[in-house]
Motif scaffolding. Structure first.
Motif, PDB file in Angstrom:
ATOM      1  N   ALA A   1       0.672  -1.805  -0.105  1.00 19.56           N
ATOM      2  CA  ALA A   1      -0.289  -0.126  -0.231  1.00 19.56           C
ATOM      3  C   ALA A   1       0.839   1.486   0.049  1.00 19.56           C
ATOM      4  O   ALA A   1       0.331   2.271   0.227  1.00 19.56           O
TER       5      ALA A   1
ATOM      6  N   LEU B   1       8.997 -10.982   2.194  1.00 24.06           N
ATOM      7  CA  LEU B   1      10.287 -11.469   2.434  1.00 24.06           C
ATOM      8  C   LEU B   1      10.652 -13.149   3.355  1.00 24.06           C
ATOM      9  O   LEU B   1      11.824 -13.042   3.063  1.00 24.06           O
TER      10      LEU B   1
ATOM     11  N   THR C   1      -0.727  -6.938  -3.483  1.00 23.87           N
ATOM     12  CA  THR C   1       0.308  -6.049  -5.136  1.00 23.87           C
ATOM     13  C   THR C   1       1.536  -5.764  -4.959  1.00 23.87           C
ATOM     14  O   THR C   1       1.855  -5.677  -5.693  1.00 23.87           O
ATOM     15  N   ALA C   2       1.745  -6.579  -3.293  1.00 24.39           N
ATOM     16  CA  ALA C   2       3.721  -6.734  -3.422  1.00 24.39           C
ATOM     17  C   ALA C   2       4.226  -7.263  -4.082  1.00 24.39           C
ATOM     18  O   ALA C   2       3.635  -8.047  -4.764  1.00 24.39           O
TER      19      ALA C   2
ATOM     20  N   THR D   1       8.301 -12.403  -4.375  1.00 26.30           N
ATOM     21  CA  THR D   1       7.624 -11.408  -3.823  1.00 26.30           C
ATOM     22  C   THR D   1       6.065 -10.890  -4.326  1.00 26.30           C
ATOM     23  O   THR D   1       5.330 -11.125  -3.440  1.00 26.30           O
TER      24      THR D   1
ATOM     25  N   SER E   1      -0.794  -9.893 -14.367  1.00 31.07           N
ATOM     26  CA  SER E   1      -0.132  -9.127 -14.710  1.00 31.07           C
ATOM     27  C   SER E   1      -0.188  -9.782 -16.492  1.00 31.07           C
ATOM     28  O   SER E   1      -0.817 -10.872 -16.828  1.00 31.07           O
TER      29      SER E   1
ATOM     30  N   LYS F   1       3.811 -13.863 -12.015  1.00 30.14           N
ATOM     31  CA  LYS F   1       2.376 -13.781 -12.213  1.00 30.14           C
ATOM     32  C   LYS F   1       1.815 -14.959 -13.512  1.00 30.14           C
ATOM     33  O   LYS F   1       0.244 -14.594 -12.834  1.00 30.14           O
TER      34      LYS F   1
ATOM     35  N   TRP G   1       0.246  -1.785 -19.036  1.00 30.53           N
ATOM     36  CA  TRP G   1       1.317  -1.129 -17.694  1.00 30.53           C
ATOM     37  C   TRP G   1       1.424   0.224 -17.502  1.00 30.53           C
ATOM     38  O   TRP G   1       0.092   1.420 -18.329  1.00 30.53           O
TER      39      TRP G   1
ATOM     40  N   MET H   1       7.160   1.519  -9.508  1.00 33.47           N
ATOM     41  CA  MET H   1       8.031  -0.263 -10.156  1.00 33.47           C
ATOM     42  C   MET H   1       8.753   0.424 -11.220  1.00 33.47           C
ATOM     43  O   MET H   1       9.640   0.180 -11.788  1.00 33.47           O
TER      44      MET H   1
HETATM   45  N1  NAP Z   1       2.713  -1.112 -12.955  1.00 31.33           N
HETATM   46  C1  NAP Z   1       2.156  -1.559 -13.742  1.00 31.33           C
HETATM   47  O1  NAP Z   1       3.137  -1.310 -15.176  1.00 31.33           O
HETATM   48  C2  NAP Z   1       2.301  -3.554 -13.337  1.00 31.33           C
HETATM   49  C3  NAP Z   1       1.848  -4.248 -14.289  1.00 31.33           C
HETATM   50  C4  NAP Z   1       0.766  -5.185 -14.536  1.00 31.33           C
HETATM   51  C5  NAP Z   1       1.088  -6.019 -13.200  1.00 31.33           C
HETATM   52  N2  NAP Z   1       1.992  -4.880 -11.867  1.00 31.33           N
HETATM   53  C6  NAP Z   1       1.712  -5.290 -10.936  1.00 31.33           C
HETATM   54  O2  NAP Z   1       1.068  -4.448  -9.814  1.00 31.33           O
HETATM   55  C7  NAP Z   1       1.054  -4.154  -8.364  1.00 31.33           C
HETATM   56  C8  NAP Z   1       1.639  -3.311  -7.873  1.00 31.33           C
HETATM   57  O3  NAP Z   1       2.635  -2.411  -8.933  1.00 31.33           O
HETATM   58  P1  NAP Z   1       3.055  -1.031  -9.029  1.00 31.33           P
HETATM   59  O4  NAP Z   1       3.043  -0.814 -10.266  1.00 31.33           O
HETATM   60  O5  NAP Z   1       2.272  -0.378  -7.864  1.00 31.33           O
HETATM   61  O6  NAP Z   1       4.266  -1.431  -8.219  1.00 31.33           O
HETATM   62  P2  NAP Z   1       5.253  -0.174  -6.848  1.00 31.33           P
HETATM   63  O7  NAP Z   1       4.733   1.898  -7.108  1.00 31.33           O
HETATM   64  O8  NAP Z   1       6.614  -0.270  -6.721  1.00 31.33           O
HETATM   65  O9  NAP Z   1       4.312  -0.795  -5.240  1.00 31.33           O
HETATM   66  C9  NAP Z   1       4.459  -1.760  -4.939  1.00 31.33           C
HETATM   67  C10 NAP Z   1       4.261  -2.389  -3.355  1.00 31.33           C
HETATM   68  O10 NAP Z   1       5.042  -3.188  -2.874  1.00 31.33           O
HETATM   69  C11 NAP Z   1       5.698  -2.971  -1.734  1.00 31.33           C
HETATM   70  N3  NAP Z   1       6.655  -4.084  -1.681  1.00 31.33           N
HETATM   71  C12 NAP Z   1       7.577  -4.591  -2.506  1.00 31.33           C
HETATM   72  N4  NAP Z   1       8.163  -5.711  -2.333  1.00 31.33           N
HETATM   73  C13 NAP Z   1       8.122  -5.796  -0.837  1.00 31.33           C
HETATM   74  C14 NAP Z   1       8.799  -6.233   0.330  1.00 31.33           C
HETATM   75  N5  NAP Z   1      10.168  -7.248  -0.326  1.00 31.33           N
HETATM   76  N6  NAP Z   1       7.583  -6.453   1.600  1.00 31.33           N
HETATM   77  C15 NAP Z   1       6.247  -5.421   1.501  1.00 31.33           C
HETATM   78  N7  NAP Z   1       6.124  -4.421   0.816  1.00 31.33           N
HETATM   79  C16 NAP Z   1       6.775  -4.933  -0.507  1.00 31.33           C
HETATM   80  C17 NAP Z   1       6.169  -2.283  -2.058  1.00 31.33           C
HETATM   81  O11 NAP Z   1       6.237  -1.176  -0.609  1.00 31.33           O
HETATM   82  P3  NAP Z   1       7.695  -0.678   0.055  1.00 31.33           P
HETATM   83  O12 NAP Z   1       9.109  -0.769  -0.806  1.00 31.33           O
HETATM   84  O13 NAP Z   1       7.243   0.191   0.809  1.00 31.33           O
HETATM   85  O14 NAP Z   1       7.667  -2.443   0.902  1.00 31.33           O
HETATM   86  C18 NAP Z   1       4.899  -0.489  -2.898  1.00 31.33           C
HETATM   87  O15 NAP Z   1       3.807  -0.445  -1.795  1.00 31.33           O
HETATM   88  C19 NAP Z   1       2.410  -5.373  -8.645  1.00 31.33           C
HETATM   89  O16 NAP Z   1       3.219  -6.628  -8.495  1.00 31.33           O
HETATM   90  C20 NAP Z   1       2.963  -5.459  -9.683  1.00 31.33           C
HETATM   91  O17 NAP Z   1       3.859  -6.430  -9.966  1.00 31.33           O
HETATM   92  C21 NAP Z   1       2.024  -3.686 -12.477  1.00 31.33           C
END
Ligand code: NAP
Length: 255
Positions: free
Chosen positions: A18, A66, A93-94, A116, A145, A162, A190, A195
């Protein structure tokens, strides 16, 4: 502002991941819909920002998926549930991404990507789905994804993680249907977020082919959050074991 509003008064949800991107947007929209949200991630600072924005609705829980085992998850869930009651749903969503070309990938990075998105989620679900934490009729929304469909070039670890997510929702949908708990996943294309910003920095930007693959343009967190709020709601009570693609047309393919 969305055309559709939800009333989640007296409903409790967990959002794991979050602190940024899509997860933060979902936590915000749940808080704006009067839900009580347990916002989980590693960054206390960014979670506190969310709490300060919605002090009556957002409780924070700092944890690294992790390393978190049964005790850590039980502590965090136990204190939230003792205070507010059982959860009505959860969103996981992590996730992290990264390049893992088969002949030169970094073993540690590949495992971290899988752990993760997939194993961290399994460890969370193993505890959260206990009857003492989750209310009957609850909805779980997990993040897959379009990579699970396409198999992103040079990203076997991310694509496999995924794919695993969008498969196990079917397993869990069957396993928990008698309670019932529902399990669905969301597969974004995307989405501009922390991320993808990081990915662009590490890989010299975004390939034009990726931009062109999205006929409706690249997405933003608020393009995805609406699907999640719907899946969490009672309006989705007959939907389980389904992957919902929210991708600006990415999977349509090119003519
Ligand atoms: N953005 C895209 O284009 C896209 C496309 C398809 C799918 N997705 C999926 O959608 C989800 C959200 O993506 P997003 O783009 O919103 O990514 P993001 O902005 O990087 O957010 C990822 C979240 O995961 C948390 N996280 C990562 N590693 C963690 C850990 N070891 N323990 C606890 N929390 C952890 C991060 O928080 P902290 O760093 O504070 O721990 C952050 O809150 C992901 O699963 C991603 O694979 C994203």
């Amino acid at each position: 502002m969305s055309d559709i509003t939800y009333n989640y008064v007296n409903k409790n949800f967990i959002v794991v991941g979050a602190s940024s991107g899509i997860g933060r947007q979902i936590a915000k929209e749940l808080a704006m819909s009067d839900a009580r949200v347990l916002a989980v991630a590693r960054s206390e600072e960014r979670l506190n920002e969310l709490h300060n924005e919605y002090p009556d609705n957002v409780t924070i829980g700092c944890l690294d998926v992790l390393v978190a085992g049964a005790d850590e998850w039980s502590n965090i869930l136990g204190s939230f549930v003792n205070k507010y009651g059982k959860i009505n749903g959860a969103v996981y969503t992590a996730g992290i991404t990264g390049m893992t070309p088969l002949r030169s990938f970094d073993d540690i990075l590949a495992k971290k990507i899988l752990n993760t998105s997939f194993w961290g989620m399994i460890n969370f679900l193993k505890i959260a789905t206990k009857k003492k934490y989750t209310e009957k009729g609850a909805s779980y929304v997990l993040f897959s994804s379009t990579a699970a469909y396409i198999g992103n070039k040079g990203q076997f670890a991310y694509s496999a993680a995924k794919s695993a997510v969008k498969t196990v929702i079917r397993t869990f949908a069957k396993e928990f249907a008698s309670i019932p708990y529902r399990f669905n996943s969301v597969s974004p294309g995307w989405v501009e977020s922390e991320m993808t910003e990081e990915f662009k920095k590490d890989n010299g930007g975004i390939a034009q082919s990726v931009v062109d693959a999205h006929p409706l343009g690249l997405g933003h967190p608020e393009d995805v959050s609406g699907m999640v709020l719907f899946l969490l709601s009672d309006s989705a009570r007959w939907i389980t074991g389904t992957d919902c693609v929210v991708d600006g047309g990415c999977l349509l393919g090119r003519d």
